[in-house]
Design a protein around this motif. Structure first.
Motif, PDB file in Angstrom:
ATOM      1  N   ARG A 114      -0.354  -2.022  -3.002  1.00  0.00           N
ATOM      2  CA  ARG A 114       0.265  -3.191  -3.632  1.00  0.00           C
ATOM      3  C   ARG A 114       1.011  -3.944  -2.537  1.00  0.00           C
ATOM      4  O   ARG A 114       1.861  -3.376  -1.859  1.00  0.00           O
ATOM      5  N   HIS A 115       0.631  -5.202  -2.373  1.00  0.00           N
ATOM      6  CA  HIS A 115       1.282  -6.045  -1.371  1.00  0.00           C
ATOM      7  C   HIS A 115       1.855  -7.245  -2.102  1.00  0.00           C
ATOM      8  O   HIS A 115       1.119  -8.150  -2.495  1.00  0.00           O
ATOM      9  N   ARG A 116       3.156  -7.190  -2.287  1.00  0.00           N
ATOM     10  CA  ARG A 116       3.873  -8.200  -3.065  1.00  0.00           C
ATOM     11  C   ARG A 116       3.274  -8.265  -4.470  1.00  0.00           C
ATOM     12  O   ARG A 116       3.368  -7.315  -5.196  1.00  0.00           O
ATOM     13  N   LYS A 117       2.594  -9.338  -4.841  1.00  0.00           N
ATOM     14  CA  LYS A 117       2.067  -9.461  -6.204  1.00  0.00           C
ATOM     15  C   LYS A 117       0.607  -9.056  -6.325  1.00  0.00           C
ATOM     16  O   LYS A 117       0.065  -9.014  -7.423  1.00  0.00           O
ATOM     17  N   GLU A 118      -0.047  -8.761  -5.216  1.00  0.00           N
ATOM     18  CA  GLU A 118      -1.464  -8.394  -5.217  1.00  0.00           C
ATOM     19  C   GLU A 118      -1.622  -6.882  -5.123  1.00  0.00           C
ATOM     20  O   GLU A 118      -0.758  -6.197  -4.588  1.00  0.00           O
ATOM     21  N   CYS A 119      -2.755  -6.385  -5.614  1.00  0.00           N
ATOM     22  CA  CYS A 119      -3.051  -4.961  -5.498  1.00  0.00           C
ATOM     23  C   CYS A 119      -4.523  -4.800  -5.152  1.00  0.00           C
ATOM     24  O   CYS A 119      -5.375  -5.519  -5.674  1.00  0.00           O
ATOM     25  N   GLY A 165       6.740  -5.680   2.113  1.00  0.00           N
ATOM     26  CA  GLY A 165       6.513  -5.618   0.679  1.00  0.00           C
ATOM     27  C   GLY A 165       5.294  -4.818   0.273  1.00  0.00           C
ATOM     28  O   GLY A 165       4.726  -5.048  -0.787  1.00  0.00           O
ATOM     29  N   LEU A 225      -1.293 -14.140  -3.423  1.00  0.00           N
ATOM     30  CA  LEU A 225      -0.680 -13.708  -2.188  1.00  0.00           C
ATOM     31  C   LEU A 225       0.431 -14.656  -1.801  1.00  0.00           C
ATOM     32  O   LEU A 225       0.340 -15.857  -2.020  1.00  0.00           O
ATOM     33  N   HIS A 226       1.439 -14.118  -1.182  1.00  0.00           N
ATOM     34  CA  HIS A 226       2.512 -14.941  -0.637  1.00  0.00           C
ATOM     35  C   HIS A 226       2.041 -15.378   0.739  1.00  0.00           C
ATOM     36  O   HIS A 226       1.828 -14.568   1.624  1.00  0.00           O
ATOM     37  N   TRP A 256       0.928  -0.132 -14.995  1.00  0.00           N
ATOM     38  CA  TRP A 256       0.118  -1.277 -14.563  1.00  0.00           C
ATOM     39  C   TRP A 256      -1.104  -0.827 -13.769  1.00  0.00           C
ATOM     40  O   TRP A 256      -2.165  -1.454 -13.829  1.00  0.00           O
ATOM     41  N   TYR A 283      -4.656  -2.015 -15.318  1.00  0.00           N
ATOM     42  CA  TYR A 283      -5.431  -3.036 -14.616  1.00  0.00           C
ATOM     43  C   TYR A 283      -6.424  -2.501 -13.594  1.00  0.00           C
ATOM     44  O   TYR A 283      -7.339  -3.212 -13.199  1.00  0.00           O
TER      45      TYR A 283
END
Length: 96
Positions: A74-79, A14, A1-2, A61, A65
């Motif tokens: 999907r929130h930035r780099k997390e899902c 995001g 997470l950011h 993806w 995954y």
């Protein structure tokens, strides 16, 4: 997470919600679990992009995954998948 330095939680923005598409393949489908997530996002005033998907248009993806599970946030780099997990995530990090 950011993470934001002032409270240690993720920043708003995001977010993309992947959900079942309607019969035309581009509109929002009839999944009550996706509607529940949309209600939570809207009640919290969070901005997000909406991506209705069919079996043929799901991102690779998501299939690789997360077994193609939807709704998926999907929130930035997390899902996150599963509507209850998504709602818990949103409630924890984006409290009123």
């Amino acid at each position: 997470l950011h993470c934001a330095s002032y409270h240690g939680g993720p920043l708003a923005g995001g977010m993309t919600l992947y959900l079942k598409a309607g019969p035309d393949g581009t509109s929002v489908g009839d999944c009550p679990f996706a509607h529940y997530v949309r209600i939570v996002l809207n009640e919290k005033g969070l901005e997000y992009d909406l991506k209705p998907c069919t079996q043929d248009t799901k991102p690779q993806w998501l299939i690789d995954y997360y077994d193609g599970s939807m709704p998926a946030l999907r929130h930035r780099k997390e899902c996150y998948v599963e509507s209850d997990i998504i709602a818990q995530y949103l409630d924890f990090f984006f409290q009123d």
